[in-house]
Design an enzyme around this catalytic site. Structure first.
Site: not given
Length: 100
Positions: A54-55
């Site tokens: 989940p950048c």
């Protein structure tokens, strides 16, 4: 920075819970490279869509969204964070007091 650094970054980012964020600098510190916040950004920019990392939960030290977020820019990052319940102080800055 090698693959070990990138892997450490990815493993830490995977642990950020929904509704929370971390900063590039905090990630660098936690993986043992406190002066390498920029390299954290480079590692995340190389991430591929659908990897499960989940950048979008990573922001700069002032809570600012990434203007060049890899998957369609800052507006996409903002929408992903809003969907998770992250609060903002303005259009480009996450409320770090609540979400860090």
């Amino acid at each position: 920075m090698g693959n070990d650094f990138k892997l450490a970054v990815y493993m830490l980012v995977k642990k950020i819970p929904q509704g929370k964020v971390l900063t590039y600098g905090e990630i660098a510190r936690q993986v043992g490279k406190p002066r390498n916040a920029r390299q954290v950004g480079w590692a995340l920019h190389q991430n591929v869509e659908g990897s499960g990392i989940p950048c979008h939960r990573v922001v700069n030290r002032s809570g600012r969204l990434a203007p060049n977020f890899a998957f369609d820019g800052a507006e996409e990052q903002r929408q992903r964070l809003l969907t998770e319940g992250v609060s903002f102080v303005d259009d480009m800055h996450v409320n770090l007091k609540e979400c860090l």
